[in-house]
Design a protein around this motif. Structure first.
Motif, PDB file in Angstrom:
ATOM      1  N   SER A 128       0.788  -1.236   0.000  1.00  0.00           N
ATOM      2  CA  SER A 128       0.000   0.000   0.000  1.00  0.00           C
ATOM      3  C   SER A 128       0.816   1.281   0.000  1.00  0.00           C
ATOM      4  CB  SER A 128      -0.936   0.016   1.218  1.00  0.00           C
ATOM      5  OG  SER A 128      -0.204   0.095   2.431  1.00  0.00           O
ATOM      6  N   VAL A 129       1.968   1.306   0.650  1.00  0.00           N
ATOM      7  CA  VAL A 129       2.692   2.573   0.822  1.00  0.00           C
ATOM      8  C   VAL A 129       3.395   3.069  -0.442  1.00  0.00           C
ATOM      9  CG1 VAL A 129       4.570   3.723   2.053  1.00  0.00           C
ATOM     10  CG2 VAL A 129       2.932   2.316   3.316  1.00  0.00           C
ATOM     11  N   PRO A 130       4.184   2.274  -1.145  1.00  0.00           N
ATOM     12  CA  PRO A 130       4.861   2.778  -2.349  1.00  0.00           C
ATOM     13  C   PRO A 130       3.848   3.275  -3.385  1.00  0.00           C
ATOM     14  CG  PRO A 130       5.873   0.727  -1.646  1.00  0.00           C
ATOM     15  CD  PRO A 130       4.618   0.884  -0.840  1.00  0.00           C
ATOM     16  N   GLN A 131       4.077   4.479  -3.872  1.00  0.00           N
ATOM     17  CA  GLN A 131       3.173   5.105  -4.824  1.00  0.00           C
ATOM     18  C   GLN A 131       3.641   4.843  -6.258  1.00  0.00           C
ATOM     19  OE1 GLN A 131       0.354   6.823  -3.448  1.00  0.00           O
ATOM     20  NE2 GLN A 131       1.217   5.703  -1.686  1.00  0.00           N
ATOM     21  N   PRO A 132       2.760   5.085  -7.250  1.00  0.00           N
ATOM     22  CA  PRO A 132       3.190   4.923  -8.639  1.00  0.00           C
ATOM     23  C   PRO A 132       4.435   5.746  -8.940  1.00  0.00           C
ATOM     24  CG  PRO A 132       0.815   5.211  -8.518  1.00  0.00           C
ATOM     25  CD  PRO A 132       1.335   5.451  -7.138  1.00  0.00           C
ATOM     26  N   GLY A 133       5.426   5.113  -9.543  1.00  0.00           N
ATOM     27  CA  GLY A 133       6.682   5.787  -9.830  1.00  0.00           C
ATOM     28  C   GLY A 133       7.763   5.527  -8.802  1.00  0.00           C
ATOM     29  N   ASP A 134       7.385   5.061  -7.604  1.00  0.00           N
ATOM     30  CA  ASP A 134       8.373   4.748  -6.573  1.00  0.00           C
ATOM     31  C   ASP A 134       9.133   3.473  -6.927  1.00  0.00           C
ATOM     32  OD1 ASP A 134       7.681   6.962  -5.140  1.00  0.00           O
ATOM     33  OD2 ASP A 134       6.449   5.899  -3.654  1.00  0.00           O
ATOM     34  N   VAL A 135      10.221   3.233  -6.182  1.00  0.00           N
ATOM     35  CA  VAL A 135      11.085   2.081  -6.438  1.00  0.00           C
ATOM     36  C   VAL A 135      11.270   1.287  -5.141  1.00  0.00           C
ATOM     37  CG1 VAL A 135      13.371   1.320  -7.212  1.00  0.00           C
ATOM     38  CG2 VAL A 135      12.311   3.355  -8.242  1.00  0.00           C
ATOM     39  N   ILE A 136      11.217  -0.026  -5.248  1.00  0.00           N
ATOM     40  CA  ILE A 136      11.540  -0.905  -4.118  1.00  0.00           C
ATOM     41  C   ILE A 136      12.794  -1.682  -4.478  1.00  0.00           C
ATOM     42  CG2 ILE A 136      10.786  -2.809  -2.653  1.00  0.00           C
ATOM     43  CD1 ILE A 136       7.903  -2.094  -3.374  1.00  0.00           C
TER      44      ILE A 136
END
Length: 472
Positions: A128-136
């Motif tokens: 849920s936390v990472p938003q579109p465009g974020d990287v893991i």
């Protein structure tokens, strides 16, 4: 049985047969009560601690004996057996919230949010936390629950990095080169390399994209810890604007490391540098459930968006009470003597196993024990025949489990020894004697096969010397 169901069972049966043929078929099993436990994750033996059990029973009895109200009936909202629903509907309680406050305070966190398991905590957080465009970016050996969270995440990229680049056990053995990665068996670049490349991305460099870095405090298969201070420094170096967020899964390290079992993050004094921690209560804590330690804003966000919290029945009073009495035990400092004894047992067992390996010198195919100074209660004993070794130990009353691919990478199969406060040095001695007997038997078989092949070669050479065609 309908034809449709029969066809499906046939299909599933074929899939299971293929897995069995590869030696990967899983089955449920029960541990005999008289076996010596060198397998479970209850490192401090808290689930069988008599004082904790008495405290829990006292708490439950007091709850049952709650005085009736003025109408002569009990509080209809009080239940021991079920919570009544999800946290957002009927499953919340002042007790759950006070327990979260207690847990957060003990671990030096701003806030805490309980989940029914650490698995659910990881899937809810990463999903849920990472938003579109974020990287893991994640350790290649990270737990399956993190992979599940990433699978449903909206993050644009999910990038693995080599475990050897952050492992305390492998410090100094590997460098960020192709040759070094080949030696370690990893196909992935190190954490520093991955971050350096990400820093070139305009969205990352301008803080339009966040980077989440996922690691574990203590790895359940290899029993090694991470170089967490170096990880923090590396993230600061390549993401100086502060858009790098470290998540530490402390499911196995809580209770084992840090004062009173506060965990690896607290042991290193990094509470303010780690964005989120996921703790599991099913290991050293001796209960069930999980929790996310985070900021109040993150906690509120998870309440609104973490599906593994929103759409599941919340923890029962009995589950909350068991966690509560264990934390009372930890807060009071009563776990410290247990932790200190466990540390001595860890040192003793590692020394015994290394002495066994040094004395016998089996080939690595038969057995390999790495000599380290790690203070982990998880000790892998590598062997190409883990099932044979585990079955041999079980015949003598010692419960150890074989760990095979795909749980661990092919070629790194092992028997995993897990130590507990309840184990004794005598039990360790007896287990090592049983392992030594198995190794000697394996070495004898190898030697016998070698002698047979040697005699056959001599026979062939003799026939050739006479000019006759050998019979192979």
């Amino acid at each position: 049985m309908s034809d449709t169901k029969g066809r499906l069972d046939d299909t599933l049966g074929e899939i299971l047969a293929r897995r069995k043929a590869r030696g990967r078929l899983r089955k449920l099993s029960n541990t005999p009560t008289d076996f010596v436990d060198f397998s479970s994750n209850g490192y401090l033996s808290l689930s069988t601690n008599l004082e904790i059990q008495k405290s829990l029973l006292s708490r439950l009895q007091a709850e049952v004996a709650t005085p009736k109200d003025s109408n002569g009936s009990r509080d209809s909202h009080r239940s021991l057996l079920g919570s009544g629903g999800s946290r957002l509907l009927d499953g919340n309680s002042p007790f759950a919230e006070s327990l979260e406050d207690k847990i957060a305070s003990f671990h030096g966190a701003e806030a805490a949010l309980l989940f029914t398991s650490a698995y659910d905590a990881n899937t809810g957080l990463l999903g849920s936390v990472p938003q579109p465009g974020d990287v893991i970016i994640y350790d290649e050996l990270i737990h399956a629950s993190v992979h599940e969270g990433m699978r449903v995440s909206r993050a644009a990229k999910k990038i693995p990095f080599a475990h050897s680049s952050i492992s305390e056990a492998q410090r100094g053995r590997t460098t960020d080169t192709k040759e070094s990665r080949a030696i370690s068996g990893s196909k992935n670049q190190g954490l520093g390399h991955v971050l350096r490349e990400l820093a070139k991305d305009e969205r990352v460099a301008s803080c339009k994209a966040n980077v989440f870095i996922c690691v574990e405090g203590l790895y359940s298969m290899d029993g090694d810890t991470i170089l967490l201070k170096e990880i923090v420094e590396t993230v600061d170096q390549y993401l100086p604007s502060g858009n790098g967020y470290i998540i530490v899964d402390e499911a196995h390290s809580v209770g084992v490391f840090g004062k009173d079992g506060r965990g690896l993050v607290c042991q290193l004094g990094l509470e303010d540098r780690i964005w989120a921690r996921v703790l599991g209560f099913g290991k050293a804590i001796g209960c069930a459930g999980g929790v996310v330690l985070c900021s109040p804003v993150t906690r509120s966000y998870l309440i609104n968006y973490a599906k593994s919290l929103i759409y599941t029945t919340s923890m029962t009073f009995t589950s909350l009470a068991s966690i509560d009495v264990v934390y009372d035990f930890l807060v009071s400092g009563q776990s410290e003597p247990l932790r200190r004894y466990l540390e001595t047992l860890i040192y003793y067992t590692r020394h015994k196993l290394c002495a066994l390996y040094t004395r016998l010198r089996p080939d690595r195919h038969t057995l390999y024990v790495e000599e380290t100074t790690l203070k982990s209660p998880i000790i892998p004993v590598l062997t190409a025949s883990p099932r044979s070794l585990a079955e041999h130990c079980q015949r003598f009353g010692f419960m150890v489990r074989p760990i095979v691919s795909p749980t661990v990478p092919a070629g790194s199969e092992r028997v995993r020894i897990c130590l507990h406060f309840a184990n004794t040095k005598k039990q360790v001695d007896e287990l090592c004697d049983v392992i030594e007997a198995w190794v000697r038997n394996q070495m004898s078989k190898v030697a016998s096969q070698g002698n047979t092949e040697s005699l056959k070669l001599k026979e062939i050479a003799h026939v050739f010397a006479k000019g006759d065609k050998p019979r192979l």
